[in-house]
Design an enzyme around this catalytic site. Structure first.
Site, PDB file in Angstrom:
ATOM      1  N   HIS A   1      -3.108   7.128   2.232  1.00 53.73           N
ATOM      2  CA  HIS A   1      -3.576   5.828   1.754  1.00 53.73           C
ATOM      3  C   HIS A   1      -4.982   5.602   2.301  1.00 53.73           C
ATOM      4  O   HIS A   1      -5.261   5.854   3.465  1.00 53.73           O
ATOM      5  CB  HIS A   1      -2.625   4.737   2.231  1.00 53.73           C
ATOM      6  CG  HIS A   1      -3.146   3.360   1.994  1.00 53.73           C
ATOM      7  ND1 HIS A   1      -3.659   2.972   0.780  1.00 53.73           N
ATOM      8  CD2 HIS A   1      -3.252   2.292   2.825  1.00 53.73           C
ATOM      9  CE1 HIS A   1      -4.053   1.710   0.872  1.00 53.73           C
ATOM     10  NE2 HIS A   1      -3.822   1.278   2.100  1.00 53.73           N
TER      11      HIS A   1
ATOM     12  N   CYS B   1       0.818  -1.230   0.000  1.00 53.58           N
ATOM     13  CA  CYS B   1       0.000   0.000   0.000  1.00 53.58           C
ATOM     14  C   CYS B   1       0.846   1.271   0.000  1.00 53.58           C
ATOM     15  O   CYS B   1       0.317   2.365  -0.194  1.00 53.58           O
ATOM     16  CB  CYS B   1      -0.964  -0.009   1.181  1.00 53.58           C
ATOM     17  SG  CYS B   1      -2.019  -1.461   1.168  1.00 53.58           S
TER      18      CYS B   1
ATOM     19  N   ASN C   1     -10.170  -0.165   0.010  1.00 53.05           N
ATOM     20  CA  ASN C   1      -8.714  -0.088   0.018  1.00 53.05           C
ATOM     21  C   ASN C   1      -8.188  -0.694  -1.294  1.00 53.05           C
ATOM     22  O   ASN C   1      -8.297  -1.887  -1.501  1.00 53.05           O
ATOM     23  CB  ASN C   1      -8.195  -0.860   1.237  1.00 53.05           C
ATOM     24  CG  ASN C   1      -6.685  -0.841   1.357  1.00 53.05           C
ATOM     25  OD1 ASN C   1      -5.971  -0.462   0.428  1.00 53.05           O
ATOM     26  ND2 ASN C   1      -6.202  -1.265   2.502  1.00 53.05           N
TER      27      ASN C   1
HETATM   28  O1  UT7 Z   1      -3.754  -1.318   3.433  1.00 57.37           O
HETATM   29  C1  UT7 Z   1      -2.864  -1.561   4.472  1.00 57.37           C
HETATM   30  C2  UT7 Z   1      -3.336  -0.957   5.666  1.00 57.37           C
HETATM   31  N1  UT7 Z   1      -4.429  -1.734   6.229  1.00 57.37           N
HETATM   32  C3  UT7 Z   1      -5.083  -1.176   7.202  1.00 57.37           C
HETATM   33  O2  UT7 Z   1      -4.805  -0.044   7.500  1.00 57.37           O
HETATM   34  C4  UT7 Z   1      -6.112  -1.961   7.977  1.00 57.37           C
HETATM   35  C5  UT7 Z   1      -5.965  -1.593   9.415  1.00 57.37           C
HETATM   36  N2  UT7 Z   1      -6.930  -2.224  10.294  1.00 57.37           N
HETATM   37  C6  UT7 Z   1      -8.229  -1.903  10.269  1.00 57.37           C
HETATM   38  O3  UT7 Z   1      -8.656  -1.098   9.479  1.00 57.37           O
HETATM   39  C7  UT7 Z   1      -9.123  -2.508  11.320  1.00 57.37           C
HETATM   40  O4  UT7 Z   1      -8.331  -3.163  12.291  1.00 57.37           O
HETATM   41  C8  UT7 Z   1     -10.171  -3.490  10.743  1.00 57.37           C
HETATM   42  C9  UT7 Z   1     -11.180  -2.727   9.946  1.00 57.37           C
HETATM   43  C10 UT7 Z   1      -9.461  -4.514   9.873  1.00 57.37           C
HETATM   44  C11 UT7 Z   1     -10.897  -4.214  11.870  1.00 57.37           C
HETATM   45  O5  UT7 Z   1     -11.514  -3.276  12.735  1.00 57.37           O
HETATM   46  P1  UT7 Z   1     -11.425  -3.464  14.302  1.00 57.37           P
HETATM   47  O6  UT7 Z   1     -12.178  -2.353  14.891  1.00 57.37           O
HETATM   48  O7  UT7 Z   1      -9.971  -3.587  14.659  1.00 57.37           O
HETATM   49  O8  UT7 Z   1     -12.233  -4.806  14.523  1.00 57.37           O
HETATM   50  P2  UT7 Z   1     -11.747  -6.153  15.209  1.00 57.37           P
HETATM   51  O9  UT7 Z   1     -10.759  -6.841  14.345  1.00 57.37           O
HETATM   52  O10 UT7 Z   1     -11.368  -5.844  16.622  1.00 57.37           O
HETATM   53  O11 UT7 Z   1     -13.082  -6.993  15.221  1.00 57.37           O
HETATM   54  C12 UT7 Z   1     -14.179  -6.620  16.059  1.00 57.37           C
HETATM   55  C13 UT7 Z   1     -15.293  -7.633  15.905  1.00 57.37           C
HETATM   56  C14 UT7 Z   1     -14.841  -9.075  16.044  1.00 57.37           C
HETATM   57  O12 UT7 Z   1     -15.858  -9.771  16.723  1.00 57.37           O
HETATM   58  P3  UT7 Z   1     -15.695 -10.098  18.295  1.00 57.37           P
HETATM   59  O13 UT7 Z   1     -14.466 -10.926  18.375  1.00 57.37           O
HETATM   60  O14 UT7 Z   1     -15.585  -8.780  18.955  1.00 57.37           O
HETATM   61  O15 UT7 Z   1     -16.963 -10.819  18.586  1.00 57.37           O
HETATM   62  C15 UT7 Z   1     -14.784  -9.569  14.625  1.00 57.37           C
HETATM   63  O16 UT7 Z   1     -15.015 -10.957  14.522  1.00 57.37           O
HETATM   64  O17 UT7 Z   1     -15.860  -7.519  14.590  1.00 57.37           O
HETATM   65  C16 UT7 Z   1     -15.921  -8.823  13.976  1.00 57.37           C
HETATM   66  N3  UT7 Z   1     -15.770  -8.660  12.548  1.00 57.37           N
HETATM   67  C17 UT7 Z   1     -16.796  -8.483  11.704  1.00 57.37           C
HETATM   68  N4  UT7 Z   1     -18.131  -8.425  11.897  1.00 57.37           N
HETATM   69  C18 UT7 Z   1     -18.910  -8.210  10.812  1.00 57.37           C
HETATM   70  C19 UT7 Z   1     -14.624  -8.653  11.837  1.00 57.37           C
HETATM   71  N5  UT7 Z   1     -14.888  -8.452  10.526  1.00 57.37           N
HETATM   72  C20 UT7 Z   1     -16.227  -8.340  10.428  1.00 57.37           C
HETATM   73  C21 UT7 Z   1     -17.096  -8.138   9.343  1.00 57.37           C
HETATM   74  N6  UT7 Z   1     -18.417  -8.073   9.577  1.00 57.37           N
HETATM   75  N7  UT7 Z   1     -16.654  -7.980   8.066  1.00 57.37           N
END
Ligand code: UT7
Length: 325
Positions: free
Chosen positions: A252, A119, A282
């Site tokens: 980005h 990225c 993204n």
């Molecule tokens: O391009 C390179 C750069 N990439 C990035 O910058 C990505 C950086 N990271 C992020 O943007 C975020 O960390 C994410 C968007 C990937 C994830 O967001 P988060 O707020 O960190 O969520 P999380 O991983 O802590 O997940 C929270 C909850 C989990 O459920 P539990 O364990 O709390 O019950 C996940 O299982 O959300 C759940 N979850 C979803 N639910 C519905 C994860 N993905 C999904 C989904 N739909 N697609």
């Protein structure tokens, strides 16, 4: 020899198939994968993304963006003397997508190569092109970010497959007596390779390891917000400028929350931040030139504006380019 390199034209291209979060959620539900528009919007700011049709490769998207950038710059393909494509989803293992794109543009002879910094690829490629223009190796460069991330998404993994999209953006970078690119700042730290990767590789006629994208989203998030502030400050210091000089921040486009946090740290209001993540998702190395071109064409960005471009992603890599447009 000209002292500066300057962007003289921008272009971008999105494949026609557009999926809203609701469209994608419905497709995933049919495979037993649960997600929702609410979750995706709240956690990422993404509302829609584009996916390329089968058989459409990074060079196909890139060449469309390149043609539009050339048109905007008033240049012919035959005038281009350097082509750099930033991509992590190349058409094939080799030759480079840049070489394939060069042929699709109908030209031959000039150097063409890919840059792979995930990225951060576009800021890496722009930095290389800037250096080659400033040292006289090139006078009219095409710098392109082109990706088909839909090819490396595991549609059973809802934590990643809702985040990415396909697309391409391009700029023409020319030798100039006026600025131009003011400063660049690139970094990498390979110890974080495992937090965002496609670990598969080709060996003995087989793909060994997973050819799908894997990400520890929270680890990437935490690193990203720290390094984006550092890279911006470093690029500003090198150019003898301050945050107050930035007219537009073009980060980005991965997650609106990362962009908001970066803007806050740089004391920039969100109305100085170009946001396209809502419409594109993204698109990795394509995200910055796509955002740049959409803001130029919508009239937000004007000639003379000072722009801070910032990339961050797999590697771990990050970097910034400060320029007067
Ligand atoms: O391009 C390179 C750069 N990439 C990035 O910058 C990505 C950086 N990271 C992020 O943007 C975020 O960390 C994410 C968007 C990937 C994830 O967001 P988060 O707020 O960190 O969520 P999380 O991983 O802590 O997940 C929270 C909850 C989990 O459920 P539990 O364990 O709390 O019950 C996940 O299982 O959300 C759940 N979850 C979803 N639910 C519905 C994860 N993905 C999904 C989904 N739909 N697609």
């Amino acid at each position: 020899m000209s002292r500066f390199s300057r962007i003289t034209g921008t272009g971008s291209y999105l494949p026609p198939r557009r999926l809203t979060n609701a469209d994608l959620a419905a497709e995933l539900a049919a495979q037993g994968v649960e997600t929702s528009d609410e979750w995706i919007v709240e956690r990422t700011g993404i509302r829609a993304r584009h996916f390329a049709a089968d058989g459409v490769n990074a060079s196909d998207l890139g060449v469309e963006a390149a043609r539009l950038a050339l048109q905007a710059a008033g240049r012919e393909a035959a005038e281009v003397d350097l082509i750099i494509v930033a991509t992590s989803t190349p058409d094939m293992v080799f030759p480079s997508s840049a070489a394939i794109l060069q042929h699709k543009l109908g030209v031959a002879g000039c150097p063409a190569f890919d840059v792979q910094a995930v990225c951060s690829g576009f800021v890496y490629a722009l930095t290389v092109a800037d250096a080659m223009v400033k040292t006289g190796s090139a006078r009219c460069a095409l710098v392109i970010g082109a990706e088909v991330f839909s090819r490396i998404l595991d549609f059973k993994d809802r934590t990643t497959c809702v985040l990415f999209g396909d697309g391409a953006g391009a700029v023409v970078l020319e030798a100039s007596d006026e600025p131009g690119i003011l400063s660049t700042d690139l970094h990498a730290d390979g110890k974080h390779a495992g937090i965002l990767c496609v670990p598969g590789h080709v060996s003995g006629g087989q793909v060994l390891g997973s050819p799908m994208l894997q990400m520890d989203g929270q680890a990437v998030f935490k690193l990203a917000v720290g390094v984006l502030e550092e890279a911006a400050r470093s690029a500003l210091a090198k150019a003898g400028r301050t945050e107050a000089d930035i007219d537009w921040l073009i980060p980005h486009q991965a997650n609106i929350r990362i962009m908001q946090s970066t803007a806050r740290k740089l004391k920039l209001p969100m109305d100085k931040v170009v946001v396209t993540v809502d419409q594109h998702g993204n698109t990795s190395a394509a995200s910055i030139p796509l955002a740049l071109d959409s803001a130029v064409r919508s009239g937000q960005i004007k000639r003379g504006d000072t722009l801070m471009l910032e990339g961050v992603g797999g590697g771990f890599t990050w970097g910034a380019v400060l320029l007067d447009f």
